[in-house]
Design a protein around this motif. Structure first.
Motif: not given
Length: 145
Positions: A126-130
């Motif tokens: 999720d953080r990578m996508a953000e």
């Protein structure tokens, strides 16, 4: 039957890994692949086109100077742990010289790839996508649907 990431791990008999146990260049190795897969997915999602055109668009976003620029756009958004992963990669001693990039861009790109590898191995998807979404948006690479 397992679904998603767990199915992938099970099918390939993957063991749990600690990102901190890998060298910064190993983090960059996997991070390069993760980032390129994300960019290839974005390019393909824009519609069917000649593979050569897809390759050129992808190459423009994954080359060292683009990754260095990407990092600069995100720098203020990063946590201390993410900055540490970046610095480990940036400061790693590589025995290769870039062909089409400055040494500064090459080192920054290696740091960016190490950051992507760190996020991937710690399963912070999720953080990578953000971060990828924010960076691509700031680069003008995201189109509204």
């Amino acid at each position: 039957m397992e679904t998603g990431l767990n199915a992938f791990k099970e099918a390939l008999h993957l063991k749990h890994v600690e990102a901190g146990e890998y060298s910064p260049l190993a983090l960059a190795y996997i991070g390069d692949a993760v980032y390129e897969l994300a960019i290839r997915t974005l390019v393909m999602n824009r519609g069917n086109m000649q593979v050569n055109k897809m390759h050129k668009k992808t190459a423009n976003l994954v080359k060292a100077d683009a990754q260095a620029h990407f990092y600069l756009l995100l720098e203020e958004e990063l946590t201390d742990a993410e900055k540490a992963a970046y610095r480990r990669g940036r400061n790693a001693k590589s025995f290769t010289m870039p062909k089409h990039a400055t040494m500064k861009d090459y080192r920054m790109a290696t740091g960016f790839e190490a950051l992507m590898g760190y996020l991937y191995l710690t399963e912070q998807f999720d953080r990578m996508a953000e971060l990828l979404g924010k960076g691509l948006e700031q680069m003008g690479e995201l189109i509204s649907l």
